[in-house]
Design a protein around this motif. Structure first.
Motif, PDB file in Angstrom:
ATOM      1  N   ASN A 107       0.799  -1.227   0.000  1.00 29.46           N
ATOM      2  CA  ASN A 107       0.000   0.000   0.000  1.00 29.46           C
ATOM      3  C   ASN A 107       0.834   1.280   0.000  1.00 29.46           C
ATOM      4  O   ASN A 107       0.340   2.331  -0.444  1.00 29.46           O
ATOM      5  CB  ASN A 107      -0.939   0.014   1.206  1.00 29.46           C
ATOM      6  CG  ASN A 107      -1.923  -1.153   1.186  1.00 29.46           C
ATOM      7  OD1 ASN A 107      -2.399  -1.547   0.125  1.00 29.46           O
ATOM      8  ND2 ASN A 107      -2.212  -1.704   2.365  1.00 29.46           N
ATOM      9  N   GLU A 108       2.083   1.221   0.489  1.00 28.87           N
ATOM     10  CA  GLU A 108       2.874   2.444   0.625  1.00 28.87           C
ATOM     11  C   GLU A 108       4.183   2.401  -0.173  1.00 28.87           C
ATOM     12  O   GLU A 108       4.451   3.276  -1.007  1.00 28.87           O
ATOM     13  CB  GLU A 108       3.195   2.702   2.112  1.00 28.87           C
ATOM     14  CG  GLU A 108       1.986   2.931   2.996  1.00 28.87           C
ATOM     15  CD  GLU A 108       2.386   3.179   4.441  1.00 28.87           C
ATOM     16  OE1 GLU A 108       3.565   3.536   4.677  1.00 28.87           O
ATOM     17  OE2 GLU A 108       1.531   2.998   5.343  1.00 28.87           O
ATOM     18  N   ILE A 109       4.981   1.379   0.094  1.00 31.75           N
ATOM     19  CA  ILE A 109       6.354   1.378  -0.442  1.00 31.75           C
ATOM     20  C   ILE A 109       6.381   1.155  -1.951  1.00 31.75           C
ATOM     21  O   ILE A 109       7.016   1.907  -2.696  1.00 31.75           O
ATOM     22  CB  ILE A 109       7.209   0.316   0.285  1.00 31.75           C
ATOM     23  CG1 ILE A 109       7.336   0.686   1.769  1.00 31.75           C
ATOM     24  CG2 ILE A 109       8.588   0.204  -0.369  1.00 31.75           C
ATOM     25  CD1 ILE A 109       8.078  -0.355   2.595  1.00 31.75           C
ATOM     26  N   LEU A 110       5.684   0.130  -2.443  1.00 30.50           N
ATOM     27  CA  LEU A 110       5.726  -0.163  -3.876  1.00 30.50           C
ATOM     28  C   LEU A 110       5.113   0.948  -4.731  1.00 30.50           C
ATOM     29  O   LEU A 110       5.646   1.261  -5.807  1.00 30.50           O
ATOM     30  CB  LEU A 110       5.049  -1.504  -4.166  1.00 30.50           C
ATOM     31  CG  LEU A 110       5.775  -2.732  -3.594  1.00 30.50           C
ATOM     32  CD1 LEU A 110       5.029  -4.013  -3.951  1.00 30.50           C
ATOM     33  CD2 LEU A 110       7.213  -2.802  -4.089  1.00 30.50           C
ATOM     34  N   PRO A 111       4.015   1.600  -4.301  1.00 31.92           N
ATOM     35  CA  PRO A 111       3.534   2.761  -5.073  1.00 31.92           C
ATOM     36  C   PRO A 111       4.561   3.886  -5.144  1.00 31.92           C
ATOM     37  O   PRO A 111       4.683   4.553  -6.173  1.00 31.92           O
ATOM     38  CB  PRO A 111       2.273   3.190  -4.312  1.00 31.92           C
ATOM     39  CG  PRO A 111       1.786   1.925  -3.673  1.00 31.92           C
ATOM     40  CD  PRO A 111       3.037   1.199  -3.272  1.00 31.92           C
ATOM     41  N   VAL A 163      17.146  16.024  -1.529  1.00 31.74           N
ATOM     42  CA  VAL A 163      16.992  14.894  -0.617  1.00 31.74           C
ATOM     43  C   VAL A 163      15.541  14.883  -0.140  1.00 31.74           C
ATOM     44  O   VAL A 163      15.051  15.886   0.400  1.00 31.74           O
ATOM     45  CB  VAL A 163      17.947  14.999   0.589  1.00 31.74           C
ATOM     46  CG1 VAL A 163      17.753  13.810   1.527  1.00 31.74           C
ATOM     47  CG2 VAL A 163      19.391  15.068   0.109  1.00 31.74           C
ATOM     48  N   GLU A 164      14.848  13.756  -0.340  1.00 30.64           N
ATOM     49  CA  GLU A 164      13.432  13.662   0.001  1.00 30.64           C
ATOM     50  C   GLU A 164      13.212  12.787   1.220  1.00 30.64           C
ATOM     51  O   GLU A 164      14.011  11.889   1.505  1.00 30.64           O
ATOM     52  CB  GLU A 164      12.649  13.083  -1.186  1.00 30.64           C
ATOM     53  CG  GLU A 164      12.772  13.894  -2.467  1.00 30.64           C
ATOM     54  CD  GLU A 164      12.073  13.216  -3.628  1.00 30.64           C
ATOM     55  OE1 GLU A 164      11.686  12.041  -3.475  1.00 30.64           O
ATOM     56  OE2 GLU A 164      11.904  13.855  -4.695  1.00 30.64           O
ATOM     57  N   ASP A 165      12.107  13.053   1.932  1.00 31.76           N
ATOM     58  CA  ASP A 165      11.705  12.156   3.009  1.00 31.76           C
ATOM     59  C   ASP A 165      10.847  11.041   2.421  1.00 31.76           C
ATOM     60  O   ASP A 165      10.678  10.938   1.199  1.00 31.76           O
ATOM     61  CB  ASP A 165      10.973  12.918   4.115  1.00 31.76           C
ATOM     62  CG  ASP A 165       9.691  13.575   3.605  1.00 31.76           C
ATOM     63  OD1 ASP A 165       9.227  13.234   2.500  1.00 31.76           O
ATOM     64  OD2 ASP A 165       9.164  14.460   4.322  1.00 31.76           O
ATOM     65  N   GLU A 166      10.293  10.192   3.280  1.00 29.09           N
ATOM     66  CA  GLU A 166       9.536   9.049   2.789  1.00 29.09           C
ATOM     67  C   GLU A 166       8.281   9.462   2.035  1.00 29.09           C
ATOM     68  O   GLU A 166       7.733   8.688   1.248  1.00 29.09           O
ATOM     69  CB  GLU A 166       9.163   8.120   3.956  1.00 29.09           C
ATOM     70  CG  GLU A 166      10.372   7.393   4.557  1.00 29.09           C
ATOM     71  CD  GLU A 166       9.962   6.341   5.571  1.00 29.09           C
ATOM     72  OE1 GLU A 166       8.743   6.199   5.805  1.00 29.09           O
ATOM     73  OE2 GLU A 166      10.847   5.664   6.114  1.00 29.09           O
TER      74      GLU A 166
END
Length: 595
Positions: free
Chosen positions: A207-211, A362-365
């Motif tokens: 739901n979060e990481i792969l998208p 540099v980006e956050d999650e």
């Protein structure tokens, strides 16, 4: 969308690498000819020639070569015997059988023995083919070695490396990957990645990481996996998509928070040990100030860390900094984009240096840009080398055009004398043509030497400059002569000086009428050439010596360029004046005399 980390890896490039070729052939003249042709056809080739087959075999085994080119029919050992011995010694490099004794039987034996290429000797037209085969075989061999080294590196890596297809099934993983989950590779390959994670963590991936991986092109962060016995494993992951819809997964086990702290401390020490400058800025603060700099940046700029932190990086800019570069950097930061560029900066002492700057967001999650990281390297010396190389390329381009022009002078003499001999029956004209042909041969050798050594002036020797001018020949009718007011011996490259003289004389003949006289004489620190022709055009010397300048409708405008090049190659200064009769006068000064 940001680029994936693996997309930034440069492909293998063999074209700029040296290619070392061993030539084995008992024909001494032919082997040297082959070496010359190969080094001409392959700029990066370096050849070693051996005429004794036994010595050649020893050299092939003990030396370090990229390719072996070997004759077949030789005393004591033939080419296939050498190949067999080389293979038995475990030498694995391309082997080309280059033989003058060709037959289907020999070709069949060569292929059976495992030669990489079989090529029969012929005329000069065979050498481009041979050079192409060498280049292709060496490039293929190096690429295969690179792949093998890369695979061995992946297999021996301490980090876990796995490849998952578009359906989430493991297609490959190294031993380190399986060990993190206390499993054998065979237990994981062919299975879905969900088997290694608790249900809640698998839902987070789905739901979060792969998208985020799909939208951003990469993902890095922390997760919790499961061992074979059901124990949890804290891990750090880096995910990178592949072209076929799957992704590459790099995983590292993190035993505890202490290990995380140690990792952070190690990163800080590594950044300070780096020879490049590393900076981090905070765009959420006013004016995007520096919030971190490593020791490399302090050394690069000469400023104390306390003077740097809290400032915007523009404090390194000065009067020579290009506004366009500054604008490009500002635009990239405003658009939250990466940029790589060279910028002229100034250190704490006010001394300029060229800084190769790389800036990335540099980006956050959540994909929000929180900082910018910058890498700086002093490339002042490289910049100077680049400028020198660009100047050399420009000179070579101009020189190539001049060479074509200068070769036409003796060609016109040959053609003119042959035509006059055919019209008048004066066979002595053929003698003139032969002498011009000899001069053309000398000129070709000289220009070839210039291109090999990349220097216009090479063999300096004492030369009587007047004799050189009087040796110039022409084919046009009319009365022409080169008078000598006085002469002396100077230090010059005789062949280059002859080209200069030919351009001056032929320029006079082209622009002067019948009876135009040419004259040479000495100056306190050089010599002059003048004529009684119409004189030089009313233009500045810079314009006259510029490529393409000519007063003739069909002129190439390269004779004056050649004169300027040869004078500059000797370190002479050339100036233009008017002769007493109103003709052209060229003065060459700063000319050395024999000691």
């Amino acid at each position: 969308m940001p680029s994936a980390p693996l997309n930034d890896i440069a492909p293998f490039d063999m074209h700029d690498q040296q290619i070392s070729v061993l030539l084995i052939d008992d024909d001494e003249d032919l082997i040297e000819l082959s070496a010359d042709f190969l080094e001409h056809e392959l700029e990066q080739a370096e050849t070693t020639t051996v005429t004794d087959p036994t010595t050649g075999l020893t050299e092939a085994i003990e030396g370090a070569y990229d390719c072996i080119v070997c004759d077949y029919d030789m005393p004591t050992l033939n080419g296939l015997a050498i190949l067999n011995a080389v293979q038995n010694e475990g030498v694995d490099i391309p082997f080309i059988l280059f033989t003058g004794k060709g037959s289907e039987e020999i070709a069949s034996k060569a292929i059976s023995a495992g030669v990489d290429e079989y090529l029969q000797k012929g005329g000069p037209e065979e050498y481009p083919v041979l050079a192409n085969k060498i280049e292709n075989l060496v490039e293929k061999h190096r690429a295969e070695e690179q792949v093998q080294r890369g695979f061995r590196a992946i297999e021996s890596a301490q980090e876990g490396i796995g490849i998952i297809d578009e359906d989430g099934i493991y297609q490959y993983l190294n031993e380190a990957y399986a060990e993190i989950y206390d499993r054998e590779r065979a237990e994981i390959i062919g299975q879905h990645w969900e088997m290694l994670y608790p249900d809640a963590e698998a839902d987070r991936f789905t739901n979060e990481i792969l998208p985020k991986l799909d939208s951003r092109g990469s993902w890095s962060g922390y997760a919790t996996g499961l061992t074979k016995n059901g124990e949890t494993v804290s891990e750090r992951l880096v995910l990178t998509p592949t072209d076929d819809g799957g992704h590459v997964c790099l995983v590292q086990s993190l035993a505890s928070e202490d290990e995380l702290k140690q990792e952070l401390e190690l990163k800080n020490r590594a950044l300070d040990a780096a020879s490049v400058g590393v900076t981090i800025t905070d765009p959420t603060q006013e004016d995007n100030p520096l919030v971190y700099v490593n020791d490399g940046f302090v050394t690069l700029t000469g400023y104390d860390r306390g003077e740097i932190l809290g400032k915007n990086c523009r404090f390194l800019q000065g009067e020579g900094t290009t506004p366009e570069t500054v604008t490009a950097i500002r635009k990239a930061i405003d658009n939250e984009e990466s940029i790589s560029t060279a910028i002229l900066n100034y250190d704490a002492d006010g001394d300029p240096f060229w800084n190769y700057l790389e800036i990335s967001p540099v980006e956050d999650e959540d994909g929000t840009v929180t900082h910018f990281v910058g890498f700086q390297r002093d490339v002042t010396e490289l910049k100077a080398q680049q400028t020198a190389m660009e100047d050399q390329i420009e000179w070579l381009s101009e020189f190539a055009e001049v060479v074509s022009h200068d070769l036409k002078n003796p060609l016109s003499v040959i053609r003119g004398n042959i035509e006059l001999a055919m019209q008048s029956g004066e066979m002595e004209r053929l003698t003139e043509a032969q002498q011009a042909a000899d001069r053309l041969d000398e000129l070709i050798d000289d220009l070839s030497n210039v291109m090999r050594q990349r220097q216009l002036v090479n063999d300096l020797e004492p030369v009587d400059f007047a004799e050189v001018f009087q040796s110039v020949r022409w084919s046009e009718g009319g009365s022409h002569s080169v008078d000598v007011a006085d002469s002396n011996v100077i230090v010059a490259d005789k062949q280059a000086l002859a080209r200069l003289a030919e351009n001056l004389v032929h320029n006079t003949i082209e622009h002067g009428g019948d009876g135009t006289t040419m004259r040479v004489g000495t100056l306190p620190n050089g010599f002059y050439y003048e004529d009684t022709g119409p004189g030089l055009p009313d233009e500045s010397p810079d314009t006259i010596f510029k490529p393409g300048f000519t007063t003739k409708d069909d002129g190439a405008g390269l004779g004056m360029v050649s004169i300027r090049q040869i004078a500059a190659g000797h370190g002479w200064e050339v100036s233009l004046a008017e002769s007493p009769e109103g003709g052209a006068r060229f003065e060459f000064t700063n000319v050395d005399s024999p000691a």
